[in-house]
Design an enzyme around this catalytic site. Structure first.
Site: not given
Length: 275
Positions: A13, A78, A104, A157, A170, A172-174, A203
């Site tokens: 990424g 990926v 990433n 994150s 986002y 849940a997966t992180k 960021i």
């Protein structure tokens, strides 16, 4: 002597000009690593203009080489086992080893009102944010064993540590990525393979700017007001920069972190993690 001399790193990424991946690749190269930068094929929007991701990767490679570094660009989805295998073969053919993997690449698919998100969006988020790092880790661990160890650094994150409304898939997966990190740390520590998660907060990247635009529209307010609302919870009252994340990755990739594994390292400016 630069601390990563003789090491080879793969950063996924990495195409976005204002992205965390680019900053990580540049910092690892500055520390002496040969860096393979990877991203999906196709175009991305930069300031309203379409740009080829592979051309952007090659521009990054040129910048690294101009600073006397070593770098190579590859296309990589990926979520594709075939492309992962081809990428690892390319890395080994070019550099002969692989010491550092930085997962990433990420997706914000399914970042919306929870009731309106679809199973397809959740699947995309899972495939990119968890399945991709899992398959890449499976591919690189045997190579790391051959050289006596290595580092796997997953980019999570604040959504890996807590939750705020509007980022269901986002978040849940992180969270799941943290579980993957801890699993790898526990299972492969005896092989000298250390695995950690870096958890960026707000960021200043292209992805973060897009999220601000979406949230401002959903709340019927200006982008500046949206920023003020989000950043008032940050101790330093502002966003961080991609280099702030890259510096944390460089620490975990280097010899000063030889006894550090299984952690979540927040790079947040002091933002609370939500619920």
């Amino acid at each position: 002597m630069r601390p990563l001399n003789g090491k080879v790193a793969l950063v996924t990424g990495a195409s976005a000009p204002q992205g965390i991946g680019r900053a990580i690749a540049t910092r690892l190269a500055d520390d002496g690593a040969a860096v393979v930068v990877a991203d999906i094929d196709g175009a991305m929007n930069i300031d309203g203009q379409k740009a080829s991701r592979f051309e952007l990767l090659n521009g990054l490679v040129a910048d690294i080489k101009a600073s006397n570094g070593k770098a190579l660009a590859v296309t990589l989805d990926v979520t594709s086992a075939e492309e992962i295998s081809s990428c690892i073969d390319t890395v080994l053919s070019k550099f002969g080893r692989l010491d550092i993997l930085v997962n990433n690449a990420g997706s914000l698919a399914g970042s919306d009102n929870f009731l309106s998100t679809t199973p397809a969006q959740w699947k995309t988020s899972f495939d990119v944010n968890i399945l991709g790092p899992m398959m890449l880790s499976q591919a690189v661990i045997p190579e790391m064993r051959k050289v006596g160890g290595g580092r796997i650094i997953n980019i999570g994150s604040t959504g890996s540590l807590g939750a705020e409304p509007g980022f269901g898939a986002y978040t849940a997966t992180k969270h799941g990525l943290v579980g993957l990190t801890k699993t790898l740390a526990a299972e492969f520590g005896p092989d000298g393979i250390l695995c950690n998660t870096v958890c960026p907060g707000y960021i200043a990247t292209d992805m973060h700017s897009a999220a601000n635009v979406r949230l401002a529209g959903e709340n019927g307010i200006s982008i500046e007001e949206m920023k003020q609302r989000r950043y008032e919870s940050v101790a330093v009252r502002d966003t961080g920069l991609p280099i702030d994340v890259a510096n944390a990755v460089a620490y975990l990739a280097g010899p000063q972190a030889n006894y550090v594994t299984g952690i979540n390292l927040p790079v947040t400016g002091g933002v609370p993690f939500g619920i």
